[in-house]
Write a protein that holds these residues in place. Structure first.
Motif, PDB file in Angstrom:
ATOM      1  N   ARG A  29     -20.732   1.766 -35.716  1.00 26.55           N
ATOM      2  CA  ARG A  29     -19.888   2.665 -36.480  1.00 26.55           C
ATOM      3  C   ARG A  29     -18.730   3.150 -35.620  1.00 26.55           C
ATOM      4  N   PRO A  30     -17.515   2.624 -35.874  1.00 35.18           N
ATOM      5  CA  PRO A  30     -16.369   3.038 -35.052  1.00 35.18           C
ATOM      6  C   PRO A  30     -16.069   4.514 -35.283  1.00 35.18           C
ATOM      7  N   LEU A  31     -15.758   5.241 -34.196  1.00 32.54           N
ATOM      8  CA  LEU A  31     -15.357   6.637 -34.349  1.00 32.54           C
ATOM      9  C   LEU A  31     -14.436   7.043 -33.217  1.00 32.54           C
ATOM     10  N   GLU A  32     -13.683   8.090 -33.429  1.00 27.24           N
ATOM     11  CA  GLU A  32     -12.779   8.611 -32.394  1.00 27.24           C
ATOM     12  C   GLU A  32     -13.465   9.782 -31.709  1.00 27.24           C
ATOM     13  N   ARG A  33     -13.166   9.958 -30.404  1.00 29.08           N
ATOM     14  CA  ARG A  33     -13.800  11.039 -29.645  1.00 29.08           C
ATOM     15  C   ARG A  33     -12.786  12.124 -29.333  1.00 29.08           C
ATOM     16  N   ASP A  34     -13.270  13.355 -29.363  1.00 26.90           N
ATOM     17  CA  ASP A  34     -12.400  14.483 -29.014  1.00 26.90           C
ATOM     18  C   ASP A  34     -13.290  15.561 -28.399  1.00 26.90           C
ATOM     19  N   GLY A  35     -13.375  15.545 -27.069  1.00 25.85           N
ATOM     20  CA  GLY A  35     -14.258  16.488 -26.381  1.00 25.85           C
ATOM     21  C   GLY A  35     -15.692  16.278 -26.829  1.00 25.85           C
ATOM     22  N   CYS A  36     -16.340  17.336 -27.338  1.00 27.29           N
ATOM     23  CA  CYS A  36     -17.727  17.180 -27.791  1.00 27.29           C
ATOM     24  C   CYS A  36     -17.769  16.940 -29.297  1.00 27.29           C
ATOM     25  N   TRP A  37     -16.647  16.505 -29.861  1.00 25.74           N
ATOM     26  CA  TRP A  37     -16.595  16.180 -31.294  1.00 25.74           C
ATOM     27  C   TRP A  37     -16.303  14.700 -31.477  1.00 25.74           C
ATOM     28  N   VAL A  38     -16.768  14.162 -32.596  1.00 27.21           N
ATOM     29  CA  VAL A  38     -16.380  12.808 -32.962  1.00 27.21           C
ATOM     30  C   VAL A  38     -15.762  12.865 -34.356  1.00 27.21           C
ATOM     31  N   VAL A  39     -14.788  11.969 -34.581  1.00 30.26           N
ATOM     32  CA  VAL A  39     -14.205  11.866 -35.908  1.00 30.26           C
ATOM     33  C   VAL A  39     -14.663  10.539 -36.493  1.00 30.26           C
ATOM     34  N   ALA A  40     -15.468  10.634 -37.526  1.00 36.41           N
ATOM     35  CA  ALA A  40     -16.064   9.446 -38.120  1.00 36.41           C
ATOM     36  C   ALA A  40     -15.115   8.845 -39.150  1.00 36.41           C
ATOM     37  N   GLU A  41     -15.491   7.687 -39.666  1.00 35.33           N
ATOM     38  CA  GLU A  41     -14.692   7.047 -40.718  1.00 35.33           C
ATOM     39  C   GLU A  41     -14.546   8.024 -41.877  1.00 35.33           C
ATOM     40  N   GLY A  42     -13.362   8.053 -42.461  1.00 32.76           N
ATOM     41  CA  GLY A  42     -13.128   8.992 -43.549  1.00 32.76           C
ATOM     42  C   GLY A  42     -12.670  10.354 -43.035  1.00 32.76           C
ATOM     43  N   GLY A  43     -12.529  10.478 -41.694  1.00 26.95           N
ATOM     44  CA  GLY A  43     -11.961  11.700 -41.131  1.00 26.95           C
ATOM     45  C   GLY A  43     -12.924  12.853 -40.927  1.00 26.95           C
ATOM     46  N   ARG A  44     -14.217  12.625 -41.168  1.00 27.49           N
ATOM     47  CA  ARG A  44     -15.188  13.727 -40.967  1.00 27.49           C
ATOM     48  C   ARG A  44     -15.350  14.046 -39.500  1.00 27.49           C
ATOM     49  N   ARG A  45     -15.206  15.338 -39.160  1.00 30.37           N
ATOM     50  CA  ARG A  45     -15.418  15.771 -37.776  1.00 30.37           C
ATOM     51  C   ARG A  45     -16.873  16.179 -37.608  1.00 30.37           C
ATOM     52  N   LEU A  46     -17.531  15.575 -36.623  1.00 27.39           N
ATOM     53  CA  LEU A  46     -18.955  15.855 -36.418  1.00 27.39           C
ATOM     54  C   LEU A  46     -19.183  16.282 -34.974  1.00 27.39           C
ATOM     55  N   LEU A  47     -20.099  17.217 -34.783  1.00 27.82           N
ATOM     56  CA  LEU A  47     -20.444  17.644 -33.435  1.00 27.82           C
ATOM     57  C   LEU A  47     -21.281  16.545 -32.771  1.00 27.82           C
ATOM     58  N   ASP A  48     -20.887  16.165 -31.569  1.00 30.01           N
ATOM     59  CA  ASP A  48     -21.577  15.091 -30.858  1.00 30.01           C
ATOM     60  C   ASP A  48     -22.768  15.661 -30.086  1.00 30.01           C
ATOM     61  N   LEU A  49     -23.952  15.353 -30.574  1.00 26.67           N
ATOM     62  CA  LEU A  49     -25.171  15.779 -29.865  1.00 26.67           C
ATOM     63  C   LEU A  49     -25.950  14.544 -29.425  1.00 26.67           C
ATOM     64  N   SER A  50     -25.208  13.471 -29.121  1.00 28.45           N
ATOM     65  CA  SER A  50     -25.866  12.207 -28.785  1.00 28.45           C
ATOM     66  C   SER A  50     -25.350  11.555 -27.515  1.00 28.45           C
ATOM     67  N   SER A  51     -24.298  12.061 -26.915  1.00 29.73           N
ATOM     68  CA  SER A  51     -23.745  11.370 -25.746  1.00 29.73           C
ATOM     69  C   SER A  51     -24.462  11.795 -24.473  1.00 29.73           C
ATOM     70  N   ASN A  52     -24.248  11.025 -23.408  1.00 33.35           N
ATOM     71  CA  ASN A  52     -24.853  11.337 -22.110  1.00 33.35           C
ATOM     72  C   ASN A  52     -23.831  11.948 -21.155  1.00 33.35           C
ATOM     73  N   ASP A  53     -22.746  12.441 -21.724  1.00 32.06           N
ATOM     74  CA  ASP A  53     -21.641  12.971 -20.918  1.00 32.06           C
ATOM     75  C   ASP A  53     -21.984  14.408 -20.494  1.00 32.06           C
ATOM     76  N   TYR A  54     -23.079  14.541 -19.720  1.00 33.83           N
ATOM     77  CA  TYR A  54     -23.693  15.854 -19.493  1.00 33.83           C
ATOM     78  C   TYR A  54     -22.750  16.911 -18.945  1.00 33.83           C
ATOM     79  N   LEU A  55     -21.805  16.495 -18.082  1.00 30.19           N
ATOM     80  CA  LEU A  55     -20.905  17.472 -17.469  1.00 30.19           C
ATOM     81  C   LEU A  55     -19.500  17.408 -18.086  1.00 30.19           C
ATOM     82  N   GLY A  56     -19.343  16.553 -19.080  1.00 33.53           N
ATOM     83  CA  GLY A  56     -18.037  16.424 -19.721  1.00 33.53           C
ATOM     84  C   GLY A  56     -17.009  15.701 -18.859  1.00 33.53           C
ATOM     85  N   LEU A  57     -17.470  14.914 -17.887  1.00 32.70           N
ATOM     86  CA  LEU A  57     -16.515  14.296 -16.959  1.00 32.70           C
ATOM     87  C   LEU A  57     -15.734  13.136 -17.567  1.00 32.70           C
TER      88      LEU A  57
END
Ligand code: PLP
Length: 364
Positions: A29-57
């Motif tokens: 599922r292609p999506l765009e990333r924006d900090g701890c948010w993802v923008v899914a198809e259709g423009g829905r902004r969803l909170l990302d609670l699935s990445s391993n980017d623990y420190l946001g680096l």
């Protein structure tokens, strides 16, 4: 629907249909990333609670700039490490990683998957035994299989069973014994009893490889990992960390004594026979390591976020970790990955949504 023309087509279509029927068909599922948010198809902004980017680096300005600067020099490494794929920056990074881990040497691999597969399969062979926690990552399992050593898979965190298997391996005349464990387990969120495992490895003359994929950058006084937090790092033979998680980039490394690392440099096929990581990745990792060594603030935010999220989930009656034999094997679970990028308000919104789901499900 496509027309099935060959036995191969029939096989592939059947396999996919079988997964689909079981509700297990996976798609990208292609999506765009924006900090701890993802923008899914259709423009829905969803909170990302699935990445391993623990420190946001992965979106830290220092790290991103370093990657961009390095990328301007050359896009690819052009060869494998042992040919012309090791430049001064690579060597400097490996020195820094060894210093970070307090070991004599370190070796960068293409990824954590490649590091596990390459290291395990060259350390043990058909006359040896490998002892592996039942919840270890697929890359460890594949490394064990590829080694053709006798595989002793002990129940998750079960020290009695590990000891029994060490004894059994000894009685069977195993030439060498290697214990492999994750430290922070990604699928259960708990940790290995590492101090006790160290004791066992010494008592039975085994070697110990720890996979700190989810602990590197997060635990330890300067983010060196869980073995450092417990003060047993010196008794660990090989420390494996990845750059794809808290480092926010890609790649992996193994740290240990010069003898062990020299051997891996010569014998790990997933190191020898693959192209060196591109400069941009090495640039990002080098900058990320600097940030990590000094990231007490980010680590504190991360652990605070995680503790708060966990206690609120427990208050909602969600027990975050139910494991066999309490529940049958292969049980599905909901996993939340909390990072230092999450704000309090983000997590509160997520918790509200989870609560609403529970209420709605109960009402149905
Ligand atoms: C993610 C992970 C790996 C693989 O690392 P990559 O760098 O993503 O290939 C290996 N071991 C464990 C425990 C992991 O969680």
């Amino acid at each position: 629907m496509r027309v099935v023309t060959t036995a191969w087509d029939a096989f592939l279509a059947d396999e996919l249909a079988r997964r689909d029927d079981a509700g297990l068909l996976r798609t990208l599922r292609p999506l765009e990333r924006d900090g701890c948010w993802v923008v899914a198809e259709g423009g829905r902004r969803l909170l990302d609670l699935s990445s391993n980017d623990y420190l946001g680096l992965s979106c830290h300005p220092t790290v991103v700039d370093a990657a961009a600067r390095a990328a301007r020099r050359r896009s690819g490494a052009t060869a494998s490490r042992l040919i012309v794929g090791t430049d001064g920056r690579y060597a400097a990074l490996e020195e820094k990683l060894a210093d970070f881990q307090g070991t004599e040497a370190a070796l960068v691999f293409g990824s954590g998957y490649l590091a596990n597969v390459g290291a395990i399969s060259c350390l043990v062979g058909p006359e040896d035994a490998v002892l592996s926690d039942s919840l270890n990552h697929a890359s460890i399992i594949d490394g064990c299989r590829l080694s053709r050593a006798a595989i002793h898979r002990y129940e998750h965190r079960d020290l009695d069973q590990l000891e029994a298997m060490l004894r059994r391996a000894e009685q069977a005349g195993a030439r060498r014994k290697l214990i492999v464990t994750e430290t922070v387990f990604s699928m259960s969120g708990d940790v290995a009893p590492l101090a006790e495992i160290v004791e066992l490895k010494e008592r039975y003359g085994a070697a110990l490889l720890v996979d700190e994929a989810h602990a590197d950058g997060v635990f330890g006084p300067r983010g060196e990992g869980y073995a450092h937090k417990l003060g047993v790092a010196e008794q660990v033979d090989l420390h494996l960390g990845t750059f794809g998680k808290a480092f926010g980039a890609y790649g992996a490394y193994v740290a240990g004594s010069s003898l062990w690392i020299d051997y891996l440099t010569n014998a790990a096929r997933s190191f020898v026979f693959t192209t060196s990581l591109p400069p941009a990745v090495i640039g990002a990792v080098d900058a990320a390591l600097e940030v990590i060594r000094d990231a007490d603030g980010l680590r504190a935010t991360l652990l605070e976020n995680a503790a708060r999220f966990r206690s609120r989930l427990q208050a909602l009656g969600l027990v975050t970790c139910i494991r066999p034999p309490t529940v049958p094997r292969r049980t599905a679970r909901l996993r939340f990955s909390v990072t230092a990028l999450h704000g309090r308000a983000d997590l509160d919104r997520a918790l509200e949504a989870i609560e609403l789901t529970i209420v709605n499900t109960a009402a149905r």
